[in-house]
Design a protein around this motif. Structure first.
Motif, PDB file in Angstrom:
ATOM      1  N   ALA A  24       1.450  -1.441  -0.130  1.00 49.19           N
ATOM      2  CA  ALA A  24       0.383  -0.110  -0.276  1.00 49.19           C
ATOM      3  C   ALA A  24       0.512   1.286   0.024  1.00 49.19           C
ATOM      4  O   ALA A  24       0.975   2.285  -1.041  1.00 49.19           O
ATOM      5  N   ILE A  25       1.774   1.604   0.868  1.00 45.31           N
ATOM      6  CA  ILE A  25       2.776   1.928   0.944  1.00 45.31           C
ATOM      7  C   ILE A  25       3.604   2.933  -0.533  1.00 45.31           C
ATOM      8  O   ILE A  25       3.603   3.824  -1.361  1.00 45.31           O
ATOM      9  N   ARG A  55      -5.668   5.986   4.191  1.00 45.84           N
ATOM     10  CA  ARG A  55      -5.477   5.071   3.211  1.00 45.84           C
ATOM     11  C   ARG A  55      -4.685   3.041   3.888  1.00 45.84           C
ATOM     12  O   ARG A  55      -4.426   2.804   3.318  1.00 45.84           O
ATOM     13  N   LEU A  56      -3.502   4.432   5.270  1.00 39.79           N
ATOM     14  CA  LEU A  56      -2.995   2.647   5.207  1.00 39.79           C
ATOM     15  C   LEU A  56      -3.314   2.158   6.452  1.00 39.79           C
ATOM     16  O   LEU A  56      -2.585   1.602   6.953  1.00 39.79           O
ATOM     17  N   ARG A  57      -4.024   3.344   7.266  1.00 39.50           N
ATOM     18  CA  ARG A  57      -4.565   3.066   8.654  1.00 39.50           C
ATOM     19  C   ARG A  57      -5.535   1.130   8.461  1.00 39.50           C
ATOM     20  O   ARG A  57      -4.807   1.033   9.925  1.00 39.50           O
ATOM     21  N   SER A  58      -6.015   0.487   7.586  1.00 41.83           N
ATOM     22  CA  SER A  58      -6.398  -0.599   7.710  1.00 41.83           C
ATOM     23  C   SER A  58      -4.980  -1.953   7.667  1.00 41.83           C
ATOM     24  O   SER A  58      -5.933  -2.851   7.503  1.00 41.83           O
ATOM     25  N   TYR A  59      -4.212  -1.419   7.197  1.00 40.15           N
ATOM     26  CA  TYR A  59      -2.810  -1.957   7.327  1.00 40.15           C
ATOM     27  C   TYR A  59      -2.244  -2.283   9.044  1.00 40.15           C
ATOM     28  O   TYR A  59      -1.406  -3.026   8.664  1.00 40.15           O
ATOM     29  N   LEU A  66       1.442   4.320  13.831  1.00 39.28           N
ATOM     30  CA  LEU A  66       1.273   4.763  12.396  1.00 39.28           C
ATOM     31  C   LEU A  66       1.870   6.400  12.130  1.00 39.28           C
ATOM     32  O   LEU A  66       1.165   7.065  13.285  1.00 39.28           O
ATOM     33  N   PHE A  67       3.105   6.499  12.256  1.00 36.94           N
ATOM     34  CA  PHE A  67       2.977   8.392  11.527  1.00 36.94           C
ATOM     35  C   PHE A  67       3.091   9.175  10.595  1.00 36.94           C
ATOM     36  O   PHE A  67       4.317   8.805  10.233  1.00 36.94           O
ATOM     37  N   ILE A  68       3.003   9.826   9.876  1.00 41.44           N
ATOM     38  CA  ILE A  68       2.998  10.427   8.666  1.00 41.44           C
ATOM     39  C   ILE A  68       3.595  12.018   8.484  1.00 41.44           C
ATOM     40  O   ILE A  68       2.772  12.790   9.598  1.00 41.44           O
ATOM     41  N   VAL A  69       4.411  11.998   8.337  1.00 36.10           N
ATOM     42  CA  VAL A  69       4.747  13.553   8.038  1.00 36.10           C
ATOM     43  C   VAL A  69       4.944  14.430   6.723  1.00 36.10           C
ATOM     44  O   VAL A  69       5.715  13.455   6.245  1.00 36.10           O
TER      45      VAL A  69
END
Length: 93
Positions: A24-25, A55-59, A66-69
């Motif tokens: 997914a990433i 989009r990624l949380r379900s995985y 999970l951290f996204i910046v």
């Protein structure tokens, strides 16, 4: 124009197969995987950290993190492969 995001995580269940998360990433755009739990992904300008999270949380599991910046041209430094720094500079255009 593109945006580049740093995606990092702490996966608590090493026995679990996280290949769907990695796929997914990778599907988000041009990517680099410079450290074990860190990815950098070039996306379209309309994508936000919140969009990527959704989009990624379900995985991932409830106990995972999970951290996204967004990576900007702000002050940054590190000791990573030269190819990563070249890719990062290239993709900030």
């Amino acid at each position: 124009m593109t945006k580049t995001f740093l995606i990092t995580y702490d996966l608590k269940r090493p026995e679990q197969n996280y290949s769907d998360l990695y796929d997914a990433i990778k599907s988000e755009g041009d990517w680099q995987h410079p450290l074990e739990s860190i990815w950098a992904v070039k996306t379209g300008i309309s994508v936000s950290a919140g969009t990527l999270y959704k989009r990624l949380r379900s995985y991932i599991d409830e106990k995972d993190s999970l951290f996204i910046v967004e990576i900007t041209d702000q002050d940054r430094q590190g000791w990573l492969a030269k190819s990563f720094w070249e890719w990062l500079k290239e993709n900030k255009k």
